[in-house]
Design a protein around this motif. Sequence first.
Motif, PDB file in Angstrom:
ATOM      1  N   PRO A  29       1.918 -14.859 -12.716  1.00 38.48           N
ATOM      2  CA  PRO A  29       2.013 -15.254 -11.309  1.00 38.48           C
ATOM      3  C   PRO A  29       3.314 -14.771 -10.673  1.00 38.48           C
ATOM      4  N   PRO A  30       3.351 -14.646  -9.362  1.00 38.11           N
ATOM      5  CA  PRO A  30       4.573 -14.201  -8.680  1.00 38.11           C
ATOM      6  C   PRO A  30       5.677 -15.241  -8.787  1.00 38.11           C
ATOM      7  N   PRO A  31       6.929 -14.822  -8.663  1.00 36.19           N
ATOM      8  CA  PRO A  31       8.047 -15.771  -8.711  1.00 36.19           C
ATOM      9  C   PRO A  31       8.074 -16.644  -7.461  1.00 36.19           C
ATOM     10  N   PRO A  32       8.835 -17.760  -7.492  1.00 37.44           N
ATOM     11  CA  PRO A  32       8.888 -18.663  -6.332  1.00 37.44           C
ATOM     12  C   PRO A  32       9.361 -17.969  -5.053  1.00 37.44           C
ATOM     13  N   MET A  33      10.386 -17.145  -5.180  1.00 37.68           N
ATOM     14  CA  MET A  33      10.884 -16.408  -4.014  1.00 37.68           C
ATOM     15  C   MET A  33      10.274 -15.017  -4.033  1.00 37.68           C
ATOM     16  N   TYR A  34       9.661 -14.618  -2.916  1.00 37.52           N
ATOM     17  CA  TYR A  34       8.948 -13.356  -2.900  1.00 37.52           C
ATOM     18  C   TYR A  34       9.879 -12.159  -3.100  1.00 37.52           C
ATOM     19  N   SER A  35       9.448 -11.294  -3.999  1.00 41.83           N
ATOM     20  CA  SER A  35      10.104 -10.001  -4.203  1.00 41.83           C
ATOM     21  C   SER A  35       8.995  -8.993  -4.474  1.00 41.83           C
ATOM     22  N   CYS A  36       8.937  -7.941  -3.710  1.00 48.81           N
ATOM     23  CA  CYS A  36       7.836  -6.990  -3.826  1.00 48.81           C
ATOM     24  C   CYS A  36       7.794  -6.376  -5.223  1.00 48.81           C
ATOM     25  N   THR A  37       6.611  -6.383  -5.831  1.00 49.82           N
ATOM     26  CA  THR A  37       6.424  -5.825  -7.170  1.00 49.82           C
ATOM     27  C   THR A  37       5.610  -4.536  -7.145  1.00 49.82           C
ATOM     28  N   LEU A  38       5.299  -4.032  -5.970  1.00 47.01           N
ATOM     29  CA  LEU A  38       4.489  -2.827  -5.857  1.00 47.01           C
ATOM     30  C   LEU A  38       5.292  -1.585  -6.247  1.00 47.01           C
ATOM     31  N   THR A  39       4.628  -0.663  -6.916  1.00 46.84           N
ATOM     32  CA  THR A  39       5.244   0.624  -7.227  1.00 46.84           C
ATOM     33  C   THR A  39       5.347   1.436  -5.930  1.00 46.84           C
ATOM     34  N   PRO A  40       6.178   2.473  -5.906  1.00 48.32           N
ATOM     35  CA  PRO A  40       6.237   3.318  -4.708  1.00 48.32           C
ATOM     36  C   PRO A  40       4.871   3.871  -4.318  1.00 48.32           C
ATOM     37  N   GLU A  41       4.038   4.183  -5.309  1.00 49.69           N
ATOM     38  CA  GLU A  41       2.700   4.704  -5.012  1.00 49.69           C
ATOM     39  C   GLU A  41       1.848   3.653  -4.317  1.00 49.69           C
ATOM     40  N   LEU A  42       1.942   2.403  -4.768  1.00 51.64           N
ATOM     41  CA  LEU A  42       1.154   1.340  -4.144  1.00 51.64           C
ATOM     42  C   LEU A  42       1.711   0.953  -2.779  1.00 51.64           C
ATOM     43  N   VAL A  43       3.015   1.060  -2.615  1.00 48.66           N
ATOM     44  CA  VAL A  43       3.600   0.835  -1.283  1.00 48.66           C
ATOM     45  C   VAL A  43       3.020   1.843  -0.290  1.00 48.66           C
ATOM     46  N   ALA A  44       2.934   3.104  -0.730  1.00 52.03           N
ATOM     47  CA  ALA A  44       2.362   4.145   0.133  1.00 52.03           C
ATOM     48  C   ALA A  44       0.884   3.879   0.388  1.00 52.03           C
ATOM     49  N   LYS A  45       0.168   3.427  -0.636  1.00 56.46           N
ATOM     50  CA  LYS A  45      -1.252   3.129  -0.475  1.00 56.46           C
ATOM     51  C   LYS A  45      -1.466   1.971   0.493  1.00 56.46           C
ATOM     52  N   ALA A  46      -0.643   0.947   0.365  1.00 55.81           N
ATOM     53  CA  ALA A  46      -0.752  -0.200   1.266  1.00 55.81           C
ATOM     54  C   ALA A  46      -0.446   0.199   2.705  1.00 55.81           C
ATOM     55  N   ARG A  47       0.499   1.111   2.881  1.00 49.61           N
ATOM     56  CA  ARG A  47       0.822   1.582   4.230  1.00 49.61           C
ATOM     57  C   ARG A  47      -0.358   2.335   4.832  1.00 49.61           C
ATOM     58  N   GLU A  48      -0.983   3.184   4.016  1.00 47.23           N
ATOM     59  CA  GLU A  48      -2.075   4.011   4.527  1.00 47.23           C
ATOM     60  C   GLU A  48      -3.367   3.226   4.743  1.00 47.23           C
ATOM     61  N   GLU A  49      -3.719   2.370   3.768  1.00 48.74           N
ATOM     62  CA  GLU A  49      -5.012   1.699   3.817  1.00 48.74           C
ATOM     63  C   GLU A  49      -4.977   0.331   4.497  1.00 48.74           C
ATOM     64  N   LEU A  50      -3.837  -0.348   4.418  1.00 45.65           N
ATOM     65  CA  LEU A  50      -3.768  -1.725   4.912  1.00 45.65           C
ATOM     66  C   LEU A  50      -2.846  -1.892   6.116  1.00 45.65           C
ATOM     67  N   GLN A  51      -2.245  -0.785   6.569  1.00 45.18           N
ATOM     68  CA  GLN A  51      -1.295  -0.858   7.688  1.00 45.18           C
ATOM     69  C   GLN A  51      -0.114  -1.779   7.377  1.00 45.18           C
ATOM     70  N   GLU A  52       0.274  -1.811   6.102  1.00 41.45           N
ATOM     71  CA  GLU A  52       1.410  -2.632   5.683  1.00 41.45           C
ATOM     72  C   GLU A  52       2.679  -1.804   5.718  1.00 41.45           C
TER      73      GLU A  52
END
Length: 345
Positions: A29-52
């Motif tokens: 599970p994620p830690p109590p305080m949010y810290s992004c765990t996405l790889t650079p590739e998934l960050v790029a994917k989230a930007r392209e597909e999810l507008q994140e």
Amino acid sequence: MADQHESVSLSPPQADRATAAGHSWFPGPPPPMYSCTLTPELVAKAREELQEKPEWRLRDVQALRDMILKEHPNLRTRLDDAFLLRFLRARKFDYDRALQLLLNYHAGRKTWPEVFQDLKPSTVKHVLDLGFLTVLPRPDPNGRYILFLRPGKWKPNDYPFVDNVRALYLTLEKLIQPEETQVNGLVILADYTGVGMSQASNPGPFLAKKIVSILQDGFPIRIKAVNIINEPRIFKGIFAIIKPFLKEKMAERYVLHGSDLRSLHRNIPPSVLPEEYGGTAGRLDMSAWSRLLLDCEEEFVVEFCQPDPLEGVVLPDSMLCEGEQAGGREEDGFRALRSQLYYCY
């Protein structure tokens, strides 16, 4: 207002986080305080597909949080970053649609108490022991975990069908915790070996519609493909009943393979499939996922065995699953289902 939200835990208990981490094949599970765990590739994917946009991520979370507090101050819901991000990603960072999904998520608990009351892994151990569902240990090349179902393992005399739904929901709750699943989505593989008339007709169209409603409109997960293998002839009748409830995009994601493993391998590569399905990932192990869920018992007690999150909240009728006021229409739909199934036989 603050007191109402303080009654809800914002993260899983620390003990369960350590336990889950012991299952090395699946992220904890994620830690109590949010810290992004996405790889650079998934960050790029989230930007392209999810507008994140990473630089706006927490701003967007705060905007959704503000909407909840302003428009639904009585809603007992988690408000932590990691939890709200699930809904934003599932609706491509559209605030209004993310809020609607969150409300639907909680409304499902109110309209289907037999699923959500006392919902924890120990209450569905019999479903897990039967081998009705599991999650394959290796994600596919697109990073998507594979939810594996075997409907033929269940017989109506074993236990109520709703117990299968409870086990499925707990599995989805665990699957959606890792950020990579939120971005990549998941794939469903269902082996219909052994499914006959008794299993096909038992849930009925009313129950089928409620399940579809939760998966499509009431849970923050992206189902990217549904692969059906070893389906009997009566599956055409089953799908004919389910299809009207499916959105067009979801209906197009169903792939029927029959007994053709080559067809299955074109959609799910052998490298992630067990030997029983022509794969190279070892023998099918239905127990690993069961152990993972059961080890997270306390986490689910905190999440689901709490006061009604919608107590005191008035929802419009449009948010309730159709059929709550349907009366005799359920029986009419059941007769139609049996007619379809007998025709396919």
